[in-house]
Write an enzyme that holds these catalytic residues in place. Structure first.
Site, short mmCIF file in Angstrom:
data_model
loop_
_atom_site.label_atom_id
_atom_site.label_comp_id
_atom_site.label_asym_id
_atom_site.label_seq_id
_atom_site.Cartn_x
_atom_site.Cartn_y
_atom_site.Cartn_z
N ALA A 81 0.83 -1.20 0.00
CA ALA A 81 0.00 0.00 0.00
C ALA A 81 0.87 1.26 0.00
O ALA A 81 0.63 2.20 -0.77
CB ALA A 81 -0.93 -0.01 1.20
N ASP A 82 1.92 1.26 0.85
CA ASP A 82 2.82 2.43 0.90
C ASP A 82 3.58 2.57 -0.42
O ASP A 82 3.81 3.66 -0.91
CB ASP A 82 3.83 2.27 2.06
CG ASP A 82 3.14 2.42 3.41
OD1 ASP A 82 2.00 2.92 3.44
OD2 ASP A 82 3.75 2.02 4.43
N LEU A 103 -3.28 -10.24 -14.58
CA LEU A 103 -4.68 -9.90 -14.77
C LEU A 103 -4.90 -8.40 -14.67
O LEU A 103 -4.24 -7.73 -13.87
CB LEU A 103 -5.54 -10.61 -13.71
CG LEU A 103 -5.53 -12.14 -13.73
CD1 LEU A 103 -6.30 -12.68 -12.53
CD2 LEU A 103 -6.14 -12.66 -15.03
N LYS A 148 -8.34 -14.87 -5.18
CA LYS A 148 -7.04 -14.52 -5.72
C LYS A 148 -6.04 -14.67 -4.57
O LYS A 148 -6.02 -13.87 -3.64
CB LYS A 148 -7.05 -13.08 -6.25
CG LYS A 148 -5.74 -12.67 -6.91
CD LYS A 148 -5.89 -11.30 -7.57
CE LYS A 148 -4.61 -10.89 -8.29
NZ LYS A 148 -3.46 -10.76 -7.40
N ARG A 165 7.17 -16.97 -12.16
CA ARG A 165 6.70 -16.24 -13.33
C ARG A 165 7.78 -15.34 -13.92
O ARG A 165 7.89 -15.20 -15.14
CB ARG A 165 5.49 -15.39 -12.98
CG ARG A 165 5.00 -14.66 -14.21
CD ARG A 165 3.70 -13.96 -14.01
NE ARG A 165 3.86 -12.82 -13.10
CZ ARG A 165 2.88 -12.01 -12.78
NH1 ARG A 165 1.67 -12.21 -13.28
NH2 ARG A 165 3.08 -11.00 -11.97
N GLU A 187 -0.62 -20.82 -7.69
CA GLU A 187 -0.02 -19.90 -6.73
C GLU A 187 0.63 -20.69 -5.57
O GLU A 187 0.03 -21.64 -5.06
CB GLU A 187 -1.14 -19.00 -6.19
CG GLU A 187 -0.66 -17.75 -5.52
CD GLU A 187 -0.38 -16.59 -6.51
OE1 GLU A 187 -0.37 -16.83 -7.74
OE2 GLU A 187 -0.15 -15.48 -6.02
N LYS A 235 -9.61 -6.29 -6.64
CA LYS A 235 -8.70 -6.23 -5.48
C LYS A 235 -9.45 -5.82 -4.22
O LYS A 235 -10.20 -4.84 -4.23
CB LYS A 235 -7.61 -5.19 -5.76
CG LYS A 235 -6.55 -5.70 -6.73
CD LYS A 235 -5.50 -6.51 -5.99
CE LYS A 235 -4.11 -6.24 -6.56
NZ LYS A 235 -3.07 -6.69 -5.65
S1 IVH Z 1 -5.77 -16.67 -13.06
C1 IVH Z 1 -3.58 -15.22 -17.13
N1 IVH Z 1 -6.51 -17.27 -10.69
O1 IVH Z 1 -2.80 -13.33 -9.55
C2 IVH Z 1 -3.27 -15.33 -15.69
N2 IVH Z 1 -4.55 -15.97 -10.92
O2 IVH Z 1 -2.21 -10.96 -11.99
C3 IVH Z 1 -4.19 -16.30 -15.07
N3 IVH Z 1 -3.47 -15.41 -8.80
O3 IVH Z 1 0.24 -13.55 -10.66
C4 IVH Z 1 -4.26 -16.05 -13.66
N4 IVH Z 1 -4.90 -16.48 -7.51
O4 IVH Z 1 -0.46 -15.79 -9.85
C5 IVH Z 1 -5.60 -16.63 -11.42
N5 IVH Z 1 -7.32 -17.93 -8.66
C6 IVH Z 1 -6.40 -17.29 -9.36
C7 IVH Z 1 -5.31 -16.63 -8.80
C8 IVH Z 1 -4.41 -15.96 -9.60
C9 IVH Z 1 -3.80 -15.74 -7.53
C10 IVH Z 1 -2.32 -14.57 -9.16
C11 IVH Z 1 -1.54 -15.07 -10.32
C12 IVH Z 1 -1.08 -13.84 -11.01
C13 IVH Z 1 -1.91 -12.76 -10.47
C14 IVH Z 1 -2.76 -12.13 -11.54
#
Ligand code: IVH
Length: 659
Positions: free
Chosen positions: A36-37, A83, A109, A130, A165, A304
């Protein structure tokens, strides 16, 4: 944000700070600034850059710094994308409208690091982070050290790739951070920092348990649901089912918003950290139709939630005893706004951990809210003022002044009046009411479930209630219940305890500075609870060896427990010494028992002596009637011989007691 615009020199300093934070994070996982900062500072730099395009921002506003690291030596056959973020209701509706009425899924997420893992014939052959999306770091060796959800071997000889993840559950985070600090390194800030800081460290000597959940798996499928169901069949946990156990499908904007809200509400009760909700088209046909840009797909987006980590100044550490008798440390903080609430207090890890971290009052610390409603102080963060004195925990319980039992990391105070569990445990102990089967494990669940908050509550417990209580864990992680048989034993033993002698009832109340002896003295002198409660401090202090301080504790303790005592009496617990027929054969005699008397324990032998009108004492003196022992060479025996005091054999004494 209402902060003033940056001056040119502040601007240069801010750029330096952002660069240092990003570099430290990507190189070592050390977090110098919360997300956040970091984002806020980057916003101010961008704002200043717009007003003064000539200022040198060293690329920080144009390069996508946050969330993107430098690449590595593994090329991703298909790029690992990120994303697009959506922040409000309207953007959610716009995104859903863009799917043209086709179904979408809403999933957690996870807040960790993206990883891609290859399997050949069921064997894990490659794991890569990644990185910059095209290439990433090879972390195969570290992954093979063990990550839950990423087995080295699958049950089937599958060849393919799984993406997902890596993160730490809240419990694992605490373990990992404690292990790291014990190894002499810095504590972690939050789950993501912990994964970043440990997954690349090859020669790490300490364990940092991590977990994987999938959100993509190779193969041809008609829908995301079918794809992820396949992942489950292969043995991978999947992100889409983590929150509720089911995939969450939405047909329109309202349903998508409801699912986002539902996950948002669940967020605080989840054992793993999430930073948002992912909206993703379910059907492969929708995904193909919408396609992808260079960095992000058009068929998915991330909503988010507010940041779960903040930073503030540690002002004090309060030490208390919790309801289970364990030490609890509470951090007093400068108010900080984290995820929708202003936080002024947070929990801290055990005292050893705090000490090892060198945490000091006046330090800036990270506050992480994850897993439950209670925020925790995790680690010092950023630059620290010089000359702070590390905090040291007190050596004694702040409530009763007794030294801690330090045999486990969460130190414990055993004084009955310091906690509910201690009170129950002491009441049930052999020293007091001798209730079988009511040890620490049972007392802890009784308090935690609210079934017993004080000792009087014990007498309304039923076998049915007790049988269902979890009292332990199996090696496989299952729960062990007390069970019908044990429950029946406990209830029978409680019933039996109602007729324990009055002195044990007094002892069992666990009044400070009292124990078995005081219980016996008070029972012998006052005979009934009524008389005892009516006694003044002076009257109680008159008892030999009692003194004013103990007497004051007795009076205070009886007042504090008056409600409990009334309920114990109502339950049928002994509240007086039985009327004797006047036979007091031991009247005027004082015995010292050293060693064991057949048929009696240390407590019951003293009780019996007093029942017969005598006094039990611990030391031989001129007023001793006789010493009971089978040893003739001990200090006591020598002293008795010198004073001309007779020595009685324990077996013979047992007969006298019976007579
Ligand atoms: S879908 C095309 N599903 O969020 C990418 N991403 O910017 C498909 N992440 O670094 C990602 N949980 O590692 C997807 N349920 C989830 C997720 C997830 C965490 C992370 C992912 C990526 C970032 C997206």
């Amino acid at each position: 944000m209402t902060e003033t615009a940056l001056t040119e020199s502040d601007f240069a300093a801010a750029v330096g700070q952002v660069q240092a934070a990003a570099k430290s994070y990507y190189d070592t996982g050390d977090v110098l600034m919360t997300d956040a900062d970091y984002d806020a500072l980057l916003d101010r730099i961008a704002e200043a850059k717009r007003a003064h395009p000539e200022w040198d921002d060293r690329g920080v506003t144009t390069r996508v710094a946050a969330g993107v690291s430098s690449g590595g030596d593994v090329r991703h056959p298909v790029p690992m994308m990120s994303l697009d973020k959506i922040n409000d209701e309207d953007s959610v509706r716009d995104f859903v409208a863009g799917l043209g009425g086709e179904p979408l899924l809403v999933e957690v997420k996870l807040d960790g690091l993206a990883i891609r893992v290859e399997y050949e014939s069921g064997r894990l052959t490659l794991a890569a982070l990644r990185g910059d999306g095209s290439t990433g770091e090879n972390v195969t060796a570290q992954v093979l050290r063990g990550i839950a959800g990423l087995p080295e071997r699958l049950a089937t000889p599958w060849t393919g790739e799984v993406r997902g993840e890596v993160y730490m559950t809240v419990g694992d985070f605490e373990t990992a951070s404690a292990n790291r600090v014990a190894a002499g390194a810095k504590a972690f800030i939050n789950s993501r920092g912990a994964v970043a800081g440990s997954i690349r460290s090859i020669d790490r000597t300490y364990e940092t348990p991590m977990t994987f959940s999938a959100y993509d798996v190779s193969g041809s499928f008609d829908s995301h649901r079918a794809r992820m169901t396949h992942a489950v069949e292969l043995g991978f946990p999947v992100a889409g089912r983590l929150a509720t156990g089911e995939f969450q499908v939405a047909a329109d904007g309202d349903e998508a918003l409801a699912a986002i809200a539902r996950i948002g509400e669940l967020r605080r009760s989840l054992e793993f950290p999430i930073d948002g909700a992912v909206l993703t088209a379910d059907l492969e046909s929708t995904r193909r139709r919408l396609g992808s840009g260079s960095r992000t797909p058009y068929w998915a987006a991330a909503f988010k939630y507010p940041a779960d980590t903040g930073s503030t100044v540690l002002r004090d550490i309060e030490v208390r005893v919790g309801r289970t008798g364990r030490i609890s440390l509470r951090a007093v903080l400068d108010p900080v706004f984290v995820d929708g609430t202003t936080i002024t207090y947070a929990t801290l890890h055990n005292p050893k951990f705090v000490e090892e971290q060198g945490l000091a009052i006046g330090q800036t610390v990270a506050v992480w809210r994850a897993g439950d409603v209670i925020p925790r102080v995790t680690a010092p963060i950023g630059e620290q003022p010089h000359g702070l004195t590390p905090w040291a925990p007190p050596e004694t319980c702040p409530q009763c002044g007794e030294p801690w039992d330090k045999s486990s990391l969460l130190w414990r105070c055993h004084t009955a009046s310091c906690s509910a569990v201690n009170a129950l445990e002491y009441w049930c102990s052999r020293e007091a009411m001798d209730v079988e089967g009511a040890g620490e494990a049972l007392c802890v669940v009784l308090v935690n479930t609210g079934l017993a908050n004080d000792v009087a509550d014990l007498y309304s417990l039923t076998e049915e209630q007790l049988a269902e209580l979890p009292v332990g864990n199996t090696k496989a992680g299952g729960v062990v219940l007390l069970g019908k048989l044990n429950a029946a034993k406990v209830v029978a033993s409680l019933e039996g305890s109602k007729s324990q002698p009055f002195n044990r009832v007094i002892t069992g109340l666990g009044i400070r500075m009292t124990g078995r002896s005081v219980g016996r003295w008070l029972a012998a002198r006052f005979k009934t609870m009524e008389a005892l409660r009516a006694a003044t401090v002076e009257e109680i202090a008159e008892i030999d060896k009692m003194g004013l301080i103990k007497a004051q504790h007795v009076v205070d303790g009886l007042v504090a427990m008056s409600g409990v005592i009334d309920r114990l009496a109502a339950a049928g617990v002994t509240m007086s010494v039985p009327e004797t027929d006047g036979e007091k054969p031991f009247e005027g005699r004082t015995y010292v028992v050293s060693g064991s008397v057949p048929g009696y324990t240390r407590t019951t032998v003293s009780e019996r002596i007093e029942e017969l009108g005598g006094r039990a004492s611990g030391s031989v003196s001129a007023t001793t009637t006789a010493l009971i022992t089978s040893e003739t060479t001990t200090a006591k025996a020598t002293k008795a011989a010198k004073l001309g005091i007779p020595i009685i054999d324990p077996a013979e004494f047992a007969e006298m007691l019976a007579g």
